[in-house]
Motif scaffolding. Structure first.
Motif, PDB file in Angstrom:
ATOM      1  N   ALA A 302     -15.318   2.032 -18.561  1.00  0.00           N
ATOM      2  CA  ALA A 302     -14.984   2.273 -19.850  1.00  0.00           C
ATOM      3  C   ALA A 302     -13.586   2.668 -20.064  1.00  0.00           C
ATOM      4  O   ALA A 302     -12.836   2.505 -21.231  1.00  0.00           O
ATOM      5  CB  ALA A 302     -16.154   3.191 -20.620  1.00  0.00           C
ATOM      6  N   LEU A 303     -13.264   3.556 -19.014  1.00  0.00           N
ATOM      7  CA  LEU A 303     -11.823   4.170 -19.006  1.00  0.00           C
ATOM      8  C   LEU A 303     -10.822   3.119 -18.764  1.00  0.00           C
ATOM      9  O   LEU A 303      -9.691   3.176 -19.467  1.00  0.00           O
ATOM     10  CB  LEU A 303     -11.912   5.341 -18.097  1.00  0.00           C
ATOM     11  N   ALA A 306     -10.407   1.244 -21.956  1.00  0.00           N
ATOM     12  CA  ALA A 306      -9.623   2.274 -22.858  1.00  0.00           C
ATOM     13  C   ALA A 306      -7.980   2.229 -22.757  1.00  0.00           C
ATOM     14  O   ALA A 306      -7.457   2.040 -23.505  1.00  0.00           O
ATOM     15  CB  ALA A 306     -10.227   3.538 -22.871  1.00  0.00           C
ATOM     16  N   ALA A 359     -12.927   8.570 -23.631  1.00  0.00           N
ATOM     17  CA  ALA A 359     -13.093   7.911 -22.371  1.00  0.00           C
ATOM     18  C   ALA A 359     -12.841   8.875 -21.397  1.00  0.00           C
ATOM     19  O   ALA A 359     -13.781   9.085 -20.344  1.00  0.00           O
ATOM     20  CB  ALA A 359     -12.243   6.660 -22.134  1.00  0.00           C
ATOM     21  N   GLN A 362     -16.082  11.317 -21.253  1.00  0.00           N
ATOM     22  CA  GLN A 362     -17.065  10.826 -20.652  1.00  0.00           C
ATOM     23  C   GLN A 362     -16.973  10.832 -18.975  1.00  0.00           C
ATOM     24  O   GLN A 362     -17.700  11.252 -18.336  1.00  0.00           O
ATOM     25  CB  GLN A 362     -17.256   9.226 -20.743  1.00  0.00           C
TER      26      GLN A 362
END
Length: 525
Positions: A302-303, A306, A359, A362
């Motif tokens: 997810a990072l 992003a 992100a 997280q």
């Protein structure tokens, strides 16, 4: 104001960045901002500016009502300026907007904003007097760094901060040169430069667009990509100490639900773990690990996603015209004109920075949780709190609190800034983005995340020592060696904060370590 500002760049930079208004990258910004690369204008830039300036001169001659040129700004846009006031209005525009407050921004951030503005002007559309752009380039190359206070932009152009750059262009304000803070005129003179005489529109152009958000954003996105590589490497070290199950990284598993970025994260984790025994899932102790390990590829993926989104949002800000109004030069018989523009507005960039912040939060959360799982003998199979003496010692239990404190601060900083209420000039400027703030808080978040990863790394190195796996993967082995070169294993209880600080600065902050880890992951990219 301070009497000195540190400037740690090399004395004689060998890198050169050629500015053409079209191709500036985050790596170019970092070269100029962090390493003092020399800036050179492409051959076509000044002729382009001259053609556009001719349109400005023509509009002034014909007294065509034009925002910020022959009229006032903001709520005073209906006020027609007298012809003999236009140049003085440019100067007043700069002086009247230099209202930022707080400590000066770090020199690299100011340099990043300057190179972003230089490239934006080189792209065309501003109508600035061509003589001003070489002065801005000269300030970069001579290291005349305007003192720009850290607070003042709401994202509707970086007006109140970039005006402090404009003051130095005028020979006013304050600037750092060779570590000494001087008045603008003295700094320019010592660098062999002369203040600029502003013409119509020039003052507004010097304050306009969002170069602080774009330049600072380029720096933080570069660093965020590096921190993500570090997070992957520390996670791989934790995998080794925990003897985690790597089957969730199997490409066949991830292909059944191809969430953005997760396959890239898994490939990079496996590349770091390659050469060790752990890539064989039969080496795992458990059928199913805690989510902080089992789903590392999903969180880190997810990072990655992003950062991709943010890079796509940033590129037009670095390589486009963020001015209002914009100047269009005459082409193929079509006369030049000046048109109202909304290109200064940066909602996509602000949203991208907010997305990266979330992100990062997280990523921080699972780092703190992985570290805690290592301390639990029921999950890790290792001595309680990673102490070889067992439960009568504190071991790594106290550093777990530090990890939680860092995660809490990162979580607080991840709050979106693009959703704040908007207030403007008499109902005209009724929206803004806070993009510059979005970039600035990412800098703090990245420092805290590196510190958190250092806590996990020190604990993971201890777990590896206790677990004694037969062979480590290439990435974990590299990281373990670097940590043990600075920090011995934890025997009896001792203060671990200094260990974490050393790993943060000299391992995770080491260019040698960063480049080596990046090379391992790039083998599969």
């Amino acid at each position: 104001m301070p009497d000195a500002v540190p400037d740690a760049m090399p004395e004689a930079a060998t890198e050169v960045v050629t500015v053409d208004g079209r191709s500036l990258s985050c790596a170019d910004v970092a070269a100029v901002a962090l390493r003092g690369a020399r800036v050179v204008l492409a051959d076509e830039v000044l002729p382009r500016l001259a053609r556009e300036r001719a349109v400005v001169d023509d509009v002034v001659d014909r007294q065509v009502p034009t925002y910020g040129l022959t009229t006032g700004l903001g709520s005073r846009s209906s006020y027609a300026l007298p012809r003999d006031e236009l140049a003085r209005f440019s100067v007043r525009t700069v002086r009247g907007r230099a209202n930022a407050v707080g400590d000066p921004l770090p020199v690299p951030v100011v340099r990043a904003a300057l190179i972003a503005r230089v490239n934006g002007l080189a792209a065309g559309g501003s109508g600035i007097s061509p003589r001003i752009l070489p002065l801005l380039v000269g300030m970069l190359n001579s290291r005349v760094h305007p003192l720009v206070p850290e607070v003042g932009s709401i994202g509707a152009s970086d007006l109140c901060q970039m005006a402090h750059v404009g003051l130095v262009v005028l020979g006013e304000g304050r600037a750092a040169l060779s570590g000494e803070v001087l008045d603008g005129a003295t700094a320019l003179r010592r660098a062999g430069l002369a203040p600029a005489e502003l013409g119509p529109k020039d003052g507004h152009v010097l304050c306009s667009a969002s170069p602080l958000a774009a330049g600072h954003g380029a720096l933080v996105l570069q660093e965020a990509a590096t921190v993500l590589t570090l997070a992957q490497a520390v996670t791989a070290l934790t995998f080794e100490g925990f003897r985690a199950n790597t089957s969730p990284l199997d490409a066949r598993v991830l292909g059944l639900r191809p969430a953005p970025g997760q396959s890239r994260a898994a490939e990079h984790l496996l590349a770091l773990l390659s050469g060790g025994a752990l890539t064989d899932p039969r080496q795992a102790r458990r059928v199913q690990d805690p989510i902080s390990l089992r789903c590392a590829a999903q969180v880190h993926g997810a990072l990655y996603a992003a950062l991709d989104f943010a890079g796509a949002a940033l590129d037009p800000e670095l390589n486009g015209c963020g001015d209002n109004p914009v100047v269009l030069a005459a082409t193929d018989g079509v006369p030049g004109e000046i048109l109202s523009s909304g290109n200064f507005h940066t909602p996509a960039l602000a949203l991208a920075f907010d997305t990266v912040a979330l992100a990062l939060a997280q990523t921080a959360a699972v780092s703190a949780e992985r570290m805690r799982r290592l301390l639990d003998p029921g999950l890790s199979g290792l001595p309680a709190n990673l102490s070889p003496y067992g439960p009568e010692r504190s071991g790594f239990a106290p550093p777990a609190k530090t990890a939680q404190a860092l995660a809490a601060e990162i979580r607080l900083l991840s709050a979106p800034v693009s959703t704040d209420p908007r207030h403007g000039a008499d109902g005209v400027e009724d929206d803004s983005t806070n993009a510059s703030l979005g970039a600035r808080r990412l800098s703090t978040m990245l420092v805290r995340l590196r510190q958190l990863l250092a806590v996990e790394a020190v604990a993971a190195a201890q777990a590896v020592d206790l677990a004694a796996p037969p062979t480590l993967g290439r990435g974990p082995a590299l990281l373990h060696r670097a940590i043990r070169a600075l920090v011995p294993p934890l025997d009896d209880d001792r203060p671990c904060g200094t260990d974490v600080d050393r790993v943060h600065a000299d391992v995770l902050g080491s260019d040698e370590v960063r480049n080596a880890l990046r090379a391992l992951t790039e083998e599969v990219s």
